[in-house]
Every structure is written in structure tokens, then in C-alpha cells.
Design an enzyme around this catalytic site. Structure first.
Site, PDB file in Angstrom:
ATOM      1  N   ASP A 450     -13.717 -10.772 -15.933  1.00  0.00           N
ATOM      2  CA  ASP A 450     -12.916 -10.347 -17.077  1.00  0.00           C
ATOM      3  C   ASP A 450     -13.849  -9.886 -18.192  1.00  0.00           C
ATOM      4  OD1 ASP A 450     -10.456 -11.050 -15.938  1.00  0.00           O
ATOM      5  OD2 ASP A 450     -10.661 -13.131 -16.579  1.00  0.00           O
ATOM      6  N   ASP A 748      -8.271 -16.322 -16.086  1.00  0.00           N
ATOM      7  CA  ASP A 748      -7.877 -17.320 -17.076  1.00  0.00           C
ATOM      8  C   ASP A 748      -6.368 -17.512 -17.160  1.00  0.00           C
ATOM      9  OD1 ASP A 748      -7.145 -14.966 -18.304  1.00  0.00           O
ATOM     10  OD2 ASP A 748      -8.762 -14.997 -19.771  1.00  0.00           O
ATOM     11  N   ASP A 752      -3.467 -14.967 -12.638  1.00  0.00           N
ATOM     12  CA  ASP A 752      -4.747 -14.760 -11.955  1.00  0.00           C
ATOM     13  C   ASP A 752      -4.903 -15.704 -10.765  1.00  0.00           C
ATOM     14  OD1 ASP A 752      -5.801 -12.721 -13.524  1.00  0.00           O
ATOM     15  OD2 ASP A 752      -6.518 -14.123 -15.043  1.00  0.00           O
TER      16      ASP A 752
END
EC number: 7.2.2.10
Length: 1029
Positions: A450, A748, A752
Site C-alpha cells: 500500500d 489494512d 484486504d
């Protein structure tokens, strides 16, 4: 050896049958209890599953049968709960069991009878707006219990001593020692007859104590790790302030704030909230989410928030909850074997079989020679107790050969190394949840990361804003000002949009300072609203919120509907700029008036958004729409008026670029997968060194629409994926794995979880990550920092290399000890190494060797070569070369000493044999000491680099040498040694140190191709500093 290890082949996702095959193939085990202590008991696995299903069925009955019965059958006899004096004196008006029963059975009638959640709060002496008072915690814990679950008590040190004594070979040796003492005292008198047997018992005691201490310290490391895994932070209102506390500090009466991805920390009752959907599959097995609201207000511990947000009143904690009972029943029974443990169990089994064969042959040869000698001397018919002692000694030596030959320490060294690595990583802010993940990380070829919070600092501020056709920038040198000249109506709508359409809160801390609670993006926008002079509390009081649609990764927006004072309603929406812009028909112009959004204005706004994004700013649009009445279904997705575009600055973390370069040098491809605008993503990726020439940046929508063959073709080139959905991340990960990549992925959010589960290594964020994401991850990055991910990869490689070093060292000792005793038995009729000496050698190569070599910290050279291939042979040609070369050298030297030592050393007299055998033993031990140093580097010549940085290694070396001196000089009666002259000590050390020259010669002999066995480019070996990195 690969053919011999076919029963120990490792798949990426092994089945239960494969795991059972591995276990059944491990046929030579000295101490099964110790070998499989930390491994899941497969026999109990089915029993655990049965218990889980039984509890889930019981809960399902409570959900769907008891609930219906209590609603429709008035004649149900409910138990009467009488208040005890203790509860009354504490100031409460309801019993713990009544609360537990009400929530567990979803008993709405009982809740109504108690006056609903408001009256229930009064009975629990709590204000739903202020929360409990901190001073009440002890009495609440006393009356209603603590929020902790029953845990298996930690094993004491004596348990590990007892476990170490379960070694069958040590038990046999203890029996031999006791018999030896009995016969020895009867024939040779006291104390002389006790020496041999007592020596064996003392050696066993030393082995057991060292093993138990090592295992006990390892268990303490696992306890610390387990304690860290169970840390969950929950948000509560206490003393009138919203604050974060540990889940274990939660008490009945607490007001808990829940949001998407949270785990419900205790049983409770819904107070207020929006669109709350709960995933109850962990308790009931039902996959469909449950909607919780005022009509269905019950929340159960252990379930997950799938959507929405809410406040709940805690009613039941700890072992009174169904989740607590489930945890008590299903005590974790360890983990599955890691791939390395499986391989090394196979190696240990094969070598154990060879060792067992040699031990039996050695015993037979010694016995046959002894019998033939008696027959030749004419005393075959005359047997004495001395003859029995001799045969017993032969048996003890043979059993000790098995002790040395079965490398029990190989698979256990993996656990030791992983435990050490996990402990170090925990201090470096990485929590490894599964043992195998640390090991697998060493093979990682790709990290899908990310952007926000991982590559960037996650300290966000609004840096630029477009409003009323003007771009305003945060004032340089004064962070506390934004010079916006807005009409009152425009400013009012802007502040409403900021303070109403948020999942965060502005609160006062204990010292009266303003504090913003929520995600970094929300905090930045709320801070912007405060700088404009807005008041969060006043805004919330002025307007009633009718409906909230929380932000999620699919829609990439958040919406709220509020009631207007003069009737009607107003919807606010904020989210990804290009997505929200398409929802707009109007825009607030420079005069503060709403005007149609023409193509020209759309182009201008798009240019503004692109300009912000190219400066690496995260862009969000704030829009609104007035409605005559509140819609019954979803909020509208069109017809909005554009108010503002904000550009949020999130600086790149210090050291990220260097960490990315480290990955690239190590053959690890870093890919950024983000929900941000593609221009923002590309700008950040370039700054981090991720987006390079020849790389591809693609949007998620474009990626997911590609046909499979095109998708596979471009995936290796993808470096940045912007505006991606969680499904896009999952698709990318699964396709990367299909083309042979070992994939690590960060996540997070709740959505996901599938990608984290699909990846070879799932990395959840500790700060920004939800509990759902953490539960599906293998490693939790506690500081959300990309540098920490690189550190995990470094330690993963270190674990693999350290185990290779230990295996090389141990197999060399195995080969030499087996052959020297067997050949000597065949030729001379005696073994030069006694049972006590072999036990000491076993401790050097097993427990102490594992401590020294398997716990070495990583060096920078590990990240200057490509990853370890999954299919690589663990014992490489280079290792076999080193093992064979060192074994041949030691066997030649010890063989010469054994058969020609007396003449070479000019030994004569009655103690010449004892002196020679002591020199052989001493030389053999020093060969292992110096070979342990050689084993620090499998390929490179400089083995001393960093040696003194590892206090464990130097400590083990020092202890080994000191104990060797004590054994030779002072414990001769027990160890069958005699004190040596300084010349003989010098000779022993010289023989041992020559193994280092042998190692240098061996490392100059090429045995691999131009590439290393596991895909590494060979680093040149040589004395220069550049070659010894």
C-alpha cells in the site's frame, strides 16, 4: 538425496494427508515429545473441529430457535434472578448471569422488561454519553468479571527437564550407568567402581539441563509473542472522554465505539449507529452478515464488524461470553510444520537410520572381536563380572553413537532460529503470527505494498484547496492559517460537509486539549475545518444525522444524510475526486452561487485535480445535494453540487527510497497498489524509486477489464496500480503466484483480507489495520513502515542461511564420530571415544551448535543476491563439498593418531593409551570448535567478519573451550581422560585450527555452476574486504 526425501516434499498449501504422511515417515525419533512439542497434534485436530462445530451449532440454535421461541411463546418459563447483597452494595441493580443470558439468547423480552438499553445502563450505573468512571474499574471487575479468557498455564522449568529426560537413548544410557555402578562397585570396590557409571549420569544430567534451559528460554519467547498477538485496542468513552484501551481492560458498563473491521470485544447491546452489519461466522458458522439495530440490538464477542459503525454497551465479558467458552475449548495446540522443519525431519530420519545401522554394526563388531579374543586365549568358558562390564561398555558406546548419529537438533534448530528471529523482529516492530511466514519471507520475490502509511508517514494535512474557482495554499511559515474569503452560506455548507460527513470525532483530552480521533485522512479534513473556525460539537447539535454510508474500498466515497431545520434533508458526499466529480451536476462558482457544471468547468476541475495529484497530493472532493425528503433506500449517486477539492499532503517516510533500493538489489520487485489517483500514485512511486523507466502504471478499472492472456502478459511490468479495489489486489496476487512469484502483500482494511489470505505472506498494518486484516495476516507490521517489511525479509533469509550453516556443521560431526568409532572398533576392537565423551560432543553439535549458528543476526550481504528459490535443494553441492572435505581431513588426522599416535608422539608407559585417547578426544573437539567458526560462511573465505558482534556465538565458543579444559584436566575419573602436557594441548589446538586452512582450500574448489544453487549470483571469495561482505 532427493529420492530419499520424496515422502517429505512440501506443497504451498499442504493437505491434512500430506502432514500425516510427513509425521508417519519420521520413524527414527529419540524424543517425540520434544521434537513435536510446538507442532499441531493432528490426532486432536479432528477432535477440535468436532468441538468447534458443536459450539457453533449450539450458538446457531440460540440465534434461530431460542430467539424465535422467546418471541412467540409467552409461556416460556424464564429463570428469576435474585440480586445478591454484593451486587446491591456495589451500586448495581442487575446480576451478571441475567445479563449474559439476555444477550446470549437474544432475549428482547428480557431487555424490554429491564427498560431497554437506557434503563439497563442505569442499572449498571453508567451514563451512555459519559461512560463509566475509571475509579469504578476494580468493583466492576470484581462483580462482573475481567475480559480475559482461560489460558493454558505456562509450563514450568521442571516440565522441560522432565521432557528432556523422555529421550529413549538417554533412558537406556541411564540404565546402563546404574548397572555399571552396581557391577563396578561389586568388582572394583567403592569409589573406583562408580566412576564410569557416574560419569555417564553426570553427562546425561548436563545434557538434560542445557537442553531444558534452551527449551525453557525458547518457550518464554513464544509466550511473549503470543501475548503480543492477543493485544487488541478498542475505543471507549470513559470519564466523558473518548479513549483507547486494551481489550483486556474492558469492563461491563463500558461504552464501546465500533467501526468497519473491528472485532466485537465483548457481548453487548446496540446503543446507536448506522448500517451496522456483523459477520457472525466465527461463532455460528453462518456466512450471511447479521444486521444489528434498535430492533435487533444484541452483539456477541468475537464477531466482526463488516459494515457501518455503532456504539455498544458492554454487558458480558471474559468467560461468560460464548466466545470465551469457545476459546477455552479450543486451546491452540501449536502450528503446522514449516517447510524447513519438514525437510529437516526427512534429513534427520535418513541420517538416523544410517546412524542406527552403524551403531548396531559397531556393537556387533566389538562383541564378535571380544568373543574371538576370549576363544583365542582359551578363556571362552570363563566369564567374569569384568567381562560383563566390558560388554555393557560396548553397549553404552553403541547407544551413545545413536545419540550422536540421530540429528534430533536439525528440525528443532529451525524452531530455535525462528523463535530468536521473531523475538528480534518484535523489538524491531514486526509481530510474526505464524512461524512459517518468517521462513517464507526469505523466498519472497515480490512485495505488493500500500502507499498510505506504509510508504508515507500517515501524518496528513490539507495543503491546498480549490473552492469558488480559486486555489488556496496553506500559508508558509504558519501552519495554523488558511486564508479563505468565503461567503457565509458557502462556508456554512463547507463546514457542514466536513463535520457531519465524518466517521471521526473531535474531543477534549484530560488536560482540555483538542484531540481528533479517527483515520489520518479524516483527521486532516477535520483539522482543516477547525482552522476555518468551525465547531464540531455545535455542528453535530444543530443537525440530526438520518443516515450514514461509511467509506469502503469499493465505492471509494462516504456519504451522510442530515435533516435541515426548516424541513427537507441534505446529503453530503466526499471521496475519490474523479469518481465524485462524475456525480456532480453543479458547482459553487466564484460568487458563491450554484451554477451548472459545464464541460469547460469539468475540464478546469480535472486540471486542478491533476495538478494537485502531480504534486503527490491525495485529492478528495466535497459535494452536497438538497432533498425535499429523506430517501428510503440508498443515498443518491448523482445530482450533487461541487463545493471544494482538497489536496492532502502525506510525505514519504524517511529511508523508504533506500529500503526500496535494498529490495531491488535483493531481487525483490516492489509494486505499489493504492486507491489513490494515478497521478498521485506515480508521483509518490517515483519519489520512492518504485516507478522506474520501462515500468507500467495502470488503473484498477483498466486492469480488471483485461482478458486473462493480456493480464498475464503485462503483470511482470506493473509497478503501480492506482484506483484499485481489494478485488484487483487479490487478482494481481493470485496471478503473480501462478507465474511462480513468491508474493508478500500488505493490507489494512477488512476488504484486504482475501488478498492477505491468498498471498504467500500477508502483512497487516498494526496502526491503520483493522482486526479482520490482522487476523488474516501472517505478519503484523506494528509501525506500518515499509522499512520494517524489508527487515522481515532480511531475517527470513538469515533463518534459512543459519540453518544451512548448522546442518553443515552437524553433519560433519555426525560423519566423523560414526566412522572413527566404527573403523576403530573393526580394527582395534575398541572405540577411542567413550560414552561420556560422545555425550559431550553431542551437546556441542546439538544444543550449543544450534545456539551458536542458528541465532546469528543477518548481515547486509544477504540482501545483495536474489531470493532463495522454493524448489532449491536445501543441502547444496557447496555444503556437501565442505562436509566431505572437513570429514576427510578429520578422519585422516584422527586415524593417524589412533593407529600410529603412540610412535608419533613417543608415548610409552602404562598411561600411554589413556594419553593418546585423550589427545584424540581433545583434537576431535577442537576440530569441531574451529569447524563451527568455518561454518559461519558456507561460500566466503572471511569467516571472522561480524563474529564478535554475535555475543551468543562467542559465548558458546568460550563455554565450549572452558568446559573442554575442565573435562580433560579435572574430570578424568568420570570422562576417561588424563591431564595433558602443554605440548599435547598445543597439538590438539593446531590440529583443530588446520581445519580453517582446509576450509579455505575447499572454498577455492568450484562445485556449482555460474549461479548459486538457489538462484544467487555467486559472490567472489577471497581475502579482500570487497569479497567478504
Amino acid at each position: 538425496m532427493s529420492n530419499l526425501l520424496k515422502d517429505f516434499e512440501v506443497d504451498a498449501n499442504p493437505t491434512l494427508e500430506a502432514r500425516q504422511r510427513w509425521r508417519s515417515s519420521v520413524s527414527i525419533v529419540k524424543n517425540r515429545a520434544r521434537r513435536f512439542r510446538n507442532i499441531r497434534d493432528l490426532d486432536k485436530l479432528a477432535e477440535y473441529e468436532t468441538k468447534r462445530h458443536q459450539i457453533q451449532e449450539k450458538i446457531r440454535v440460540a440465534f434461530y430457535v431460542q430467539k424465535a421461541a422467546l418471541q412467540f411463546i409467552d409461556a416460556v418459563a424464564r429463570p428469576e434472578y435474585k440480586l445478591t447483597d454484593e451486587v446491591k452494595e456495589a451500586g448495581f441493580s442487575i446480576e451478571a448471569e441475567e445479563l449474559a443470558s439476555m444477550v446470549r439468547n437474544h432475549d428482547t423480552k428480557s431487555l424490554s422488561k429491564n427498560g431497554g438499553v437506557e434503563e439497563l445502563a442505569k442499572k449498571l450505573s453508567v451514563s451512555l454519553s459519559e461512560g463509566i468512571r475509571s475509579c469504578e474499574l476494580p468493583i466492576r471487575e470484581k462483580i462482573y468479571g475481567e475480559n480475559r479468557y482461560a489460558e493454558k498455564p505456562a509450563r514450568s522449568f521442571l516440565m522441560f527437564v522432565w521432557e528432556a529426560l523422555q529421550d529413549i537413548t538417554l533412558i537406556i544410557l541411564m540404565v546402563c550407568a546404574v548397572v555399571s555402578i552396581a557391577v563396578g562397585v561389586a568388582t572394583e570396590g567403592f569409589p573406583k567402581g562408580m566412576y564410569d557409571g557416574t560419569g555417564i549420569l553426570l553427562s546425561i544430567l548436563l545434557v538434560v539441563m542445557v537442553t531444558a534451559i534452551s527449551d525453557y528460554k525458547q518457550s518464554l519467547q513464544f509466550i511473549d509473542l503470543d501475548r503480543e498477538k492477543k493485544k487488541i485496542i478498542v475505543q471507549v468513552t470513559r470519564d466523558g472522554n473518548r479513549q483507547e484501551i486494551s481489550i483486556h481492560d474492558l469492563v461491563v458498563g463500558d461504552v464501546v465505539h465500533l467501526s468497519i473491521g473491528d472485532q466485537v470485544p465483548a457481548d453487548g447491546i446496540f446503543i446507536s449507529g448506522y448500517n451496522l452489519e456483523i459477520d457472525e461466522s466465527s461463532l455460528s458458522g453462518e456466512s450471511e452478515p447479521s444486521h444489528v439495530n434498535k430492533e435487533k440490538p444484541f452483539l456477541l464477542s468475537g464477531t466482526k464488524v463488516q459494515n457501518g459503525s455503532a456504539k455498544m454497551l458492554v454487558t458480558t465479558v471474559g468467560m461468560r461470553t460464548e466466545w470465551g467458552k469457545l476459546m477455552e475449548t479450543l486451546v491452540d495446540g501449536g502450528e503446522d510444520e514449516t517447510p524447513l522443519q519438514v525437510k529437516l525431519n526427512g534429513v534427520a530420519t535418513i541420517i538416523g537410520k544410517i546412524g542406527l545401522s552403524f551403531a548396531v554394526l559397531t556393537f556387533l563388531v566389538l562383541c564378535v572381536r571380544f568373543v574371538l579374543e576370549k576363544a583365542r586365549s582359551g578363556s571362552f568358558t570363563k566369564w567374569s563380572s569384568e567381562d560383563a562390564l566390558t560388554l555393557l561398555d560396548y553397549f553404552a558406546i553403541s547407544v551413545t553413537i545413536i545419540v550422536v548419529a540421530v540429528p534430533e537438533g536439525l528440525p528443532l534448530a529451525v524452531t530455535l532460529s525462528l523463535a530468536f528471529a521473531m523475538k528480534k523482529l518484535m523489538s524491531d516492530r514486526a509481530l510474526v503470527r505464524h512461524l512459517a511466514a518468517c521462513e517464507t519471507m526469505g523466498s519472497s520475490t515480490c512485495i505488493c505494498t500500500d502507499k498510505t502509511g506504509t510508504l508515507t508517514t500517515n501524518h496528513m494535512v490539507v495543503n491546498k484547496v480549490w473552492i469558488c474557482d480559486k486555489v488556496e495554499e496553506r500559508q508558509e511559515g504558519n501552519e495554523e492559517s488558511f486564508d479563505l474569503e468565503l461567503q457565509e452560506e458557502v462556508k456554512s455548507i463547507l463546514l457542514q460537509g466536513i463535520f457531519q460527513n465524518t466517521g471521526s470525532e473531535v474531543v477534549k483530552d484530560k488536560d482540555g486539549n483538542t484531540q481528533i480521533l479517527g483515520s489520518p485522512t479524516e483527521r486532516a479534513i477535520l483539522e482543516f475545518g477547525l482552522l476555518l473556525g468551525g465547531d464540531f460539537g455545535e455542528q453535530r447539535k444543530e443537525h440530526k444525522i438520518l443516515k450514514i454510508e461509511p467509506f469502503n474500498s469499493d465505492k471509494k466515497r462516504m456519504s451522510v444524510l442530515i435533516a435541515l431545520p426548516d424541513g427537507g434533508a441534505r446529503a453530503f458526499c466526499k471521496g475519490a475526486s474523479e469518481i465524485v466529480l462524475k456525480m456532480c451536476d453543479n458547482v459553487v462558482d466564484s460568487n458563491g452561487e450554484s451554477v451548472p457544471l459545464t464541460e469547460e468547468r469539468i475540464t478546469n476541475l480535472s486540471d486542478v485535480i491533476e495538478g494537485f495529484a502531480s504534486e503527490a497530493l491525495r485529492t478528495l472532493c466535497l459535494v452536497y445535494k438538497d432533498l425535499d425528503e429523506a430517501p428510503s433506500g440508498d443515498l443518491p449517486d448523482g445530482g450533487y453540487t461541487m463545493v471544494a477539492v482538497v489536496g492532502i499532503k502525506d510525505p514519504v517516510r524517511p529511508g523508504v527510497r533506500e529500503a526500496v533500493e535494498t529490495c531491488q538489489a535483493a531481487g525483490i520487485t516492489v509494486r505499489m497498489v493504492t486507491g489513490d489517483n494515478i497521478s498521485t500514485a506515480k508521483a509518490i512511486a517515483k519519489e520512492c524509486g518504485i516507478f522506474t523507466e520501462g515500468g507500467l502504471a495502470i488503473e484498477g478499472s483498466q486492469f480488471r477489464d483485461l482478458p486473462p492472456h493480456e493480464m498475464r502478459a503485462i503483470i511482470p511490468k506493473i509497478q503501480v496500480m492506482a484506483r484499485s479495489l481489494p478485488l484487483d489486489k487479490h487478482t494481481l496476487v493470485s496471478n503473480l503466484r501462478k507465474i511462480g512469484e513468491v508474493v508478500s502483500v500488505t493490507g489494512d482494511g477488512t476488504n484486504d483480507a482475501p488478498a492477505l489470505h491468498e498471498a504467500d505472506i500477508g502483512l497487516a498494518m498494526g496502526i491503520a489495520g483493522t482486526e479482520v486484516a490482522k487476523e488474516n495476516a501472517d505478519v503484523i507490521i506494528m509501525d506500518d513502515n515499509f522499512k520494517t517489511i524489508v527487515n522481515v525479509a532480511r531475517w527470513g533469509r538469515a533463518v534459512y542461511i543459519n540453518i544451512q550453516k548448522f546442518v553443515q556443521f552437524q553433519l560433519t560431526v555426525n560423519v566423523v564420530a560414526l566412522i572413527i568409532n566404527f573403523v576403530s572398533a573393526c580394527i582395534t576392537g575398541s572405540a577411542p571415544l567413550t560414552a561420556v565423551q560422545l555425550l559431550w560432543v553431542n551437546m556441542i553439535m546439538d544444543t550449543l551448535g544450534a545456539l551458536a549458528l542458528a541465532t546469528e543476526p543477518p548481515n547486509e550481504g544477504l540482501m545483495k543476491r536474489p531470493p532463495i528459490a522454493r524448489t532449491a535443494s536445501f543441502i547444496t553441492k557447496t555444503m556437501w563439498r565442505n562436509i566431505a572435505g572437513q570429514s576427510v581431513y578429520q578422519l585422516i588426522v584422527l586415524g593417524i593418531l589412533n593407529f600410529a599416535g603412540k610412535s608419533l608422539l613417543k608415548l610409552d608407559g602404562p598411561d600411554s593409551t589413556a594419553v593418546l585417547n585423550t589427545v584424540i578426544f581433545n583434537s576431535f573437539v577442537f576440530c569441531q570448535v574451529f569447524n563451527e567458526i568455518n561454518s559461519r560462511e558456507i561460500e566466503k573465505i572471511n569467516v571472522f567478519k561480524g563474529m564478535f558482534n554475535s555475543w551468543v556465538f562467542t559465548g558458546v565458543m568460550t563455554v565450549t573451550v572452558v568446559f573442554q579444559v575442565i573435562i580433560v584436566e579435572f574430570l578424568g575419573a568420570f570422562a576417561s581422560t588424563v591431564p595433558l602436557s602443554w605440548q599435547h594441548w598445543l597439538l590438539s589446538i593446531l590440529i583443530g585450527s588446520l581445519s580453517m586452512i582446509v576450509a579455505v582450500i575447499l572454498k577455492c574448489i568450484p562445485v556449482e555452476s555460474c549461479r548459486h544453487h538457489d538462484g544467487y549470483e555467486l559472490l567472489p571469495s577471497g581475502p579482500s574486504s570487497s569479497n567478504t561482505a
